[in-house]
Design a protein around this motif. Structure first.
Motif, PDB file in Angstrom:
ATOM      1  N   GLY A  45      83.460  20.713 -60.254  1.00  0.00           N
ATOM      2  CA  GLY A  45      84.770  20.533 -60.768  1.00  0.00           C
ATOM      3  C   GLY A  45      85.706  21.474 -61.176  1.00  0.00           C
ATOM      4  O   GLY A  45      86.940  21.369 -61.391  1.00  0.00           O
ATOM      5  N   GLY A  46      85.228  22.844 -60.873  1.00  0.00           N
ATOM      6  CA  GLY A  46      86.276  23.882 -61.127  1.00  0.00           C
ATOM      7  C   GLY A  46      86.283  24.340 -62.766  1.00  0.00           C
ATOM      8  O   GLY A  46      85.815  23.791 -63.286  1.00  0.00           O
ATOM      9  N   PHE A  47      86.912  25.316 -62.587  1.00  0.00           N
ATOM     10  CA  PHE A  47      87.182  25.988 -64.094  1.00  0.00           C
ATOM     11  C   PHE A  47      88.395  26.884 -64.107  1.00  0.00           C
ATOM     12  O   PHE A  47      88.982  27.168 -62.949  1.00  0.00           O
ATOM     13  N   LEU A  48      89.084  27.306 -65.365  1.00  0.00           N
ATOM     14  CA  LEU A  48      90.051  28.178 -65.233  1.00  0.00           C
ATOM     15  C   LEU A  48      89.578  29.392 -65.796  1.00  0.00           C
ATOM     16  O   LEU A  48      88.722  29.600 -66.679  1.00  0.00           O
ATOM     17  N   ALA A  49      89.875  30.409 -64.937  1.00  0.00           N
ATOM     18  CA  ALA A  49      89.337  31.861 -65.138  1.00  0.00           C
ATOM     19  C   ALA A  49      90.178  32.722 -65.573  1.00  0.00           C
ATOM     20  O   ALA A  49      91.523  32.525 -65.143  1.00  0.00           O
ATOM     21  N   PHE A  50      89.990  33.604 -66.726  1.00  0.00           N
ATOM     22  CA  PHE A  50      90.790  34.686 -67.206  1.00  0.00           C
ATOM     23  C   PHE A  50      90.442  35.776 -66.968  1.00  0.00           C
ATOM     24  O   PHE A  50      89.343  36.115 -67.465  1.00  0.00           O
ATOM     25  N   ILE A  51      91.125  36.644 -66.047  1.00  0.00           N
ATOM     26  CA  ILE A  51      90.496  37.978 -65.890  1.00  0.00           C
ATOM     27  C   ILE A  51      91.354  39.102 -66.424  1.00  0.00           C
ATOM     28  O   ILE A  51      92.755  38.920 -66.430  1.00  0.00           O
ATOM     29  N   TRP A  52      90.796  40.160 -67.094  1.00  0.00           N
ATOM     30  CA  TRP A  52      91.445  41.359 -67.712  1.00  0.00           C
ATOM     31  C   TRP A  52      90.724  42.629 -67.591  1.00  0.00           C
ATOM     32  O   TRP A  52      89.598  42.451 -67.093  1.00  0.00           O
ATOM     33  N   ASN A  53      91.296  43.514 -67.812  1.00  0.00           N
ATOM     34  CA  ASN A  53      90.838  44.997 -67.818  1.00  0.00           C
ATOM     35  C   ASN A  53      90.002  45.179 -66.587  1.00  0.00           C
ATOM     36  O   ASN A  53      88.785  45.861 -66.502  1.00  0.00           O
ATOM     37  N   CYS A  54      90.651  44.919 -65.241  1.00  0.00           N
ATOM     38  CA  CYS A  54      90.003  45.227 -64.068  1.00  0.00           C
ATOM     39  C   CYS A  54      90.083  46.611 -63.910  1.00  0.00           C
ATOM     40  O   CYS A  54      91.045  47.048 -63.381  1.00  0.00           O
ATOM     41  N   GLU A  55      88.890  47.325 -63.634  1.00  0.00           N
ATOM     42  CA  GLU A  55      89.062  48.735 -63.255  1.00  0.00           C
ATOM     43  C   GLU A  55      88.412  49.200 -62.073  1.00  0.00           C
ATOM     44  O   GLU A  55      87.236  48.398 -61.813  1.00  0.00           O
ATOM     45  N   GLU A  56      88.928  50.184 -61.355  1.00  0.00           N
ATOM     46  CA  GLU A  56      88.410  50.603 -60.221  1.00  0.00           C
ATOM     47  C   GLU A  56      87.559  51.708 -60.616  1.00  0.00           C
ATOM     48  O   GLU A  56      87.920  52.652 -61.041  1.00  0.00           O
ATOM     49  N   TYR A  57      86.467  52.005 -59.750  1.00  0.00           N
ATOM     50  CA  TYR A  57      85.570  53.056 -60.146  1.00  0.00           C
ATOM     51  C   TYR A  57      85.094  53.669 -58.429  1.00  0.00           C
ATOM     52  O   TYR A  57      85.264  52.775 -57.703  1.00  0.00           O
ATOM     53  N   LYS A  58      84.563  54.658 -58.594  1.00  0.00           N
ATOM     54  CA  LYS A  58      84.221  55.475 -57.384  1.00  0.00           C
ATOM     55  C   LYS A  58      82.801  56.102 -57.579  1.00  0.00           C
ATOM     56  O   LYS A  58      82.308  56.639 -58.886  1.00  0.00           O
ATOM     57  N   ASP A  59      82.203  55.891 -56.492  1.00  0.00           N
ATOM     58  CA  ASP A  59      80.707  56.779 -56.554  1.00  0.00           C
ATOM     59  C   ASP A  59      80.380  57.371 -55.325  1.00  0.00           C
ATOM     60  O   ASP A  59      81.081  56.798 -54.109  1.00  0.00           O
ATOM     61  N   ILE A  60      79.679  58.336 -55.249  1.00  0.00           N
ATOM     62  CA  ILE A  60      79.423  58.930 -53.803  1.00  0.00           C
ATOM     63  C   ILE A  60      77.816  58.547 -53.542  1.00  0.00           C
ATOM     64  O   ILE A  60      76.897  58.962 -54.316  1.00  0.00           O
ATOM     65  N   LYS A  61      77.679  58.065 -52.345  1.00  0.00           N
ATOM     66  CA  LYS A  61      76.324  57.703 -51.764  1.00  0.00           C
ATOM     67  C   LYS A  61      76.259  57.986 -50.459  1.00  0.00           C
ATOM     68  O   LYS A  61      77.062  57.749 -49.542  1.00  0.00           O
TER      69      LYS A  61
END
Length: 338
Positions: free
Chosen positions: A210-226
């Motif tokens: 039936g679905g839901f309401l999503a609230f998204i905040w503080n989305c941060e980009e990160y970087k790593d070396i692999k």
């Protein structure tokens, strides 16, 4: 309670007609109704001293919902929505049409976006050059004219109040299990204006339950070396709520990880989980923390905070979730291997 026409006439054309009907009283000799029209036009023009002498109303002029010529000197463009949202750059298109219209070259121009229902505040309205006029602002004007006992006007007042009241329920009702969809929408719009979550946004997420309401905040980009190459990924918290927490689905905060490179998702998720779990245990009982079964998708749930039942608990969880992610950000500096 008597039937309300707006419970059945729910289209945007009906709402267009109601706006036009209220404003057209400016051309009448009925002083009280003229005052109603003046107040609305002053809201649209952001000019409380506007002296309205005449109004010429055009519907669907070059596909614009409503266009109003006031005193042959000001033009008001209204994009009117009930439950849908703007799309296909229509706001920009309509503004460009009127900005370049020779007939309105010397007119003062006002671009208005009026939404009856709720929607995420960050939807490009202001960026398109429009002023957002809220349901509450219209309601605050027209409810002063209840004593006119006009059935059409009073039906519209009751209709707007039937949306406004549940949308503001979050202010008084602490038990979030009693909230409805509109309450969650109102609460999420409130969160968008707070310091902790002001960069957040919300939307509906469909699923078989039936679905839901999503609230998204503080989305941060990160970087790593692999393996000698740079891996980009995102970490963000997400509130997941539904109306009345039906089907046993309680409100929760999920911490999500997004990584486009499938070869490194499992490793990244495991490392982020260990850090988050350690930080969250300072605030949350272990029984209320849940690690989900790993699924190798673009958006993966790392860990969940469960059993949130009140707004007081939710507000606190939002605050300490943000603090925990701030600490992780300090740990996961650019280029640091996790």
């Amino acid at each position: 309670m008597k039937p309300n026409i707006f419970n059945y006439a729910t289209s945007e054309l009906t709402n267009d007609a109601m706006i036009c009907w209220m404003v057209d009283w400016a051309n009448s000799k009925h002083e009280i109704y003229k005052n109603l029209s003046r107040e609305i036009l002053r809201l649209f023009t952001d000019n409380e001293n506007l002296d309205v002498e005449s109004v010429n109303i055009k519907k669907q002029y070059k596909n614009i919902d409503i266009l109003m010529e006031v005193n042959d000197s000001e033009v008001i463009v209204i994009e009117d929505k009930v439950n849908t949202s703007s799309h296909s750059n229509q706001l920009e298109k309509y503004k460009e049409i009127i900005d370049n219209e020779e007939a309105y070259k010397n007119y003062k121009k006002h671009y208005i976006y009026y939404k009856v229902g709720n929607e995420c505040l960050y939807n490009g309205v202001e960026q398109a050059g429009y002023t957002r006029v809220s349901r509450e602002a219209i309601l605050n004007i027209i409810k002063k004219y209840r004593d006119l006992e006009n059935n059409l006007l009073n039906d519209y007042i009751y209709y707007l109040e039937s949306i406004e009241k549940p949308s503001n329920m979050y202010k008084e009702e602490d038990d979030i299990n009693k909230w409805c969809w509109k309450t969650w929408e109102g609460y999420y719009n409130h969160l968008q204006l707070t310091d902790v979550t002001k960069d957040g946004y919300w939307h509906y997420v469909s699923n078989p339950r039936g679905g839901f309401l999503a609230f998204i905040w503080n989305c941060e980009e990160y970087k790593d070396i692999k393996d000698g190459k740079e891996i980009n990924y995102y970490i963000y918290p997400q509130i997941e709520s539904n109306s009345g927490n039906n089907d046993g689905e309680k409100t929760k905060i999920s911490f999500k990880l997004e990584c486009k490179d499938p070869a490194y998702r499992k490793e990244l998720r495991g490392c982020v989980y260990e850090r988050l779990e350690e930080l969250l245990k300072e605030y949350v009982q272990v029984d209320n923390l849940k690690k989900l079964k790993f699924r190798n998708g673009l958006h993966m749930t790392v860990i969940e905070i469960n059993n949130i039942n009140t707004r007081t608990e939710l507000d606190a969880a939002i605050k300490f979730s943000t603090e925990c992610l701030g600490k992780i950000k300090c740990q996961l500096t650019e280029g640091e291997n996790i």
